[in-house]
Design a protein around this motif. Structure first.
Motif, short mmCIF file in Angstrom:
data_model
loop_
_atom_site.label_atom_id
_atom_site.label_comp_id
_atom_site.label_asym_id
_atom_site.label_seq_id
_atom_site.Cartn_x
_atom_site.Cartn_y
_atom_site.Cartn_z
N VAL A 249 22.54 -59.82 -18.69
CA VAL A 249 22.65 -58.68 -17.77
C VAL A 249 23.28 -59.13 -16.46
O VAL A 249 24.21 -58.50 -15.94
CB VAL A 249 21.25 -58.06 -17.52
N ARG A 250 22.80 -60.25 -15.95
CA ARG A 250 23.34 -60.79 -14.70
C ARG A 250 24.83 -61.08 -14.82
O ARG A 250 25.62 -60.72 -13.96
CB ARG A 250 22.59 -62.08 -14.34
N ASP A 251 25.20 -61.73 -15.92
CA ASP A 251 26.60 -62.10 -16.10
C ASP A 251 27.49 -60.88 -16.25
O ASP A 251 28.64 -60.88 -15.82
CB ASP A 251 26.75 -63.03 -17.31
N LEU A 252 26.93 -59.85 -16.86
CA LEU A 252 27.69 -58.61 -17.00
C LEU A 252 27.93 -57.99 -15.62
O LEU A 252 29.01 -57.50 -15.33
CB LEU A 252 26.91 -57.66 -17.90
N LEU A 253 26.91 -58.04 -14.79
CA LEU A 253 27.05 -57.52 -13.43
C LEU A 253 28.07 -58.32 -12.63
O LEU A 253 28.78 -57.79 -11.78
CB LEU A 253 25.70 -57.56 -12.70
N LEU A 254 28.14 -59.61 -12.93
CA LEU A 254 29.06 -60.49 -12.18
C LEU A 254 30.45 -60.54 -12.80
O LEU A 254 31.32 -61.22 -12.30
CB LEU A 254 28.49 -61.91 -12.11
N SER A 255 30.64 -59.83 -13.90
CA SER A 255 31.93 -59.84 -14.59
C SER A 255 32.49 -58.44 -14.71
O SER A 255 32.35 -57.81 -15.75
CB SER A 255 31.77 -60.43 -15.99
N PRO A 256 33.08 -57.96 -13.64
CA PRO A 256 33.61 -56.59 -13.66
C PRO A 256 34.56 -56.35 -14.83
O PRO A 256 34.60 -55.25 -15.39
CB PRO A 256 34.35 -56.47 -12.34
N GLU A 257 35.28 -57.40 -15.24
CA GLU A 257 36.26 -57.22 -16.32
C GLU A 257 35.59 -57.03 -17.67
O GLU A 257 36.18 -56.51 -18.60
CB GLU A 257 37.25 -58.39 -16.37
N GLU A 258 34.31 -57.45 -17.79
CA GLU A 258 33.58 -57.31 -19.04
C GLU A 258 32.70 -56.06 -19.02
O GLU A 258 32.34 -55.51 -20.05
CB GLU A 258 32.63 -58.51 -19.24
N ASN A 259 32.36 -55.65 -17.83
CA ASN A 259 31.31 -54.68 -17.62
C ASN A 259 31.70 -53.26 -18.05
O ASN A 259 30.92 -52.56 -18.66
CB ASN A 259 30.96 -54.72 -16.12
N SER A 260 32.90 -52.88 -17.72
CA SER A 260 33.45 -51.55 -18.00
C SER A 260 32.45 -50.43 -17.69
O SER A 260 32.25 -49.51 -18.49
CB SER A 260 33.97 -51.45 -19.43
N GLY A 261 31.81 -50.54 -16.57
CA GLY A 261 30.96 -49.45 -16.08
C GLY A 261 29.61 -49.32 -16.75
O GLY A 261 28.92 -48.32 -16.57
N ILE A 262 29.22 -50.33 -17.51
CA ILE A 262 27.92 -50.26 -18.18
C ILE A 262 26.78 -50.47 -17.19
O ILE A 262 25.75 -49.82 -17.27
CB ILE A 262 27.87 -51.30 -19.32
N SER B 46 23.27 -46.83 -21.07
CA SER B 46 22.15 -47.55 -21.69
C SER B 46 22.44 -47.95 -23.14
O SER B 46 22.17 -49.09 -23.54
CB SER B 46 20.89 -46.71 -21.61
N GLU B 47 22.98 -47.03 -23.91
CA GLU B 47 23.22 -47.37 -25.31
C GLU B 47 24.36 -48.37 -25.47
O GLU B 47 24.35 -49.21 -26.37
CB GLU B 47 23.47 -46.11 -26.15
N ALA B 48 25.34 -48.28 -24.58
CA ALA B 48 26.45 -49.25 -24.61
C ALA B 48 25.93 -50.65 -24.29
O ALA B 48 26.35 -51.65 -24.88
CB ALA B 48 27.54 -48.84 -23.63
#
Length: 244
Positions: free
Chosen positions: A158-171, A187-189
């Motif tokens: 979760v942390r890494d997703l927050l720190l990786s805008p290119e991976e996050n795609s608004g999740i 949430s489901e994504a």
DNA sequence: TCTCCGTTTCCTGTTT
DNA sequence: AAAACAGGAAACGGAG
């Protein structure tokens, strides 16, 4: 702040590979990996295609510029005169020297650099790096830090997703970056992505959220009395802007 | 082989 | 009514 285990793991694994091998050979990086960078072209001698130790002064500059842009860092806090150096010099800087030169962004930049040295610039590349390095050296990839596919815990994911805008795609998105408060937007994504990581196509947000609630006990997360909103707790590390 | 940890799965009840 | 939250209980799988 990087915890000591993570930190030492980074450094100890950094030079496992033959330094004379090309970055592409090592990490199997392809053009697809750069798809999120629309400024990248085939002809650009971009820093991502070279191992940091072989960066020129110009590459170091490009990397700093990239970090400022991509991670919304304040370039004013960085002493660019201290970074008029090549990649080898950059990699040879101690953490203390690095922090002095990079100001309040130092720890974050230092972390990013170590991550790049080991995995390449992003998660897809790092996963390839992991597999590729294992193949090259006949070693398994057990624990290579925050982007490790197998050992990554849910909160780190979760942390890494927050720190990786290119991976996050608004999740996920930050509600209050300074306090570590974030919101699950899709949430489901998120559950699907976590399921992919764990090779479990039956993962749901309901089950993922149960796992997140266990973190309240251990201080990794703190309760926020709003739906789909969570907060990193005192035992979570690596999420702070200038304290990774 | 055993134990431990971090989930995963399922569940019942509550809240928004 | 649907989605999310809360948390108990048991099972599971990887690591050491």
């Amino acid at each position: 702040m990087l915890d000591s285990a993570t930190h030492s793991t980074f450094l100890s694994n950094t030079m496992v590979c033959d330094p004379l091998m090309s970055w592409t050979e090592l990490f199997g990086t392809t053009e697809d990996d750069y798809s999120s960078f629309d400024h990248q072209t085939d002809s650009d001698p971009f820093w991502t295609s070279i191992h940091p130790e072989y960066w020129s002064k110009h590459n170091v500059c490009e990397w700093l510029q990239f970090c400022c842009d991509q991670y919304k860092l304040d370039a004013n806090c960085i002493s660019f005169s201290h970074f008029n150096i090549n990649g080898l010099q950059l990699c040879n800087m101690t953490q203390e020297e690095f922090l002095d030169a990079a100001g309040t962004c130092g720890e974050y930049l230092y972390f990013i650099l170590q991550n790049i040295r080991m995995h390449g610039y992003s998660m897809p590349a790092s996963d390839k790096a992991c597999m590729k390095a294992g193949g090259i050296n006949g070693q398994e990839c057990h624990s290579h830090g925050r982007t490790n596919l197998q050992s990554s815990h849910l909160w780190e994911f979760v942390r890494d997703l927050l720190l990786s805008p290119e991976e996050n795609s608004g999740i996920l998105e930050w509600e209050d970056r300074g306090q570590g408060i974030f919101r699950v937007v899709k949430s489901e994504a998120l559950a699907k992505m976590w399921g992919q990581r764990k090779k479990n196509d039956r993962m749901t947000y309901e089950k993922l959220s149960r796992a997140l609630r266990y973190y309240y006990k251990t201080g990794i997360l703190e309760r926020v009395d709003r739906r789909l909103v969570y907060k990193f707790g005192k035992n979570a590390h690596g999420w702070q802007e200038n304290k990774i």
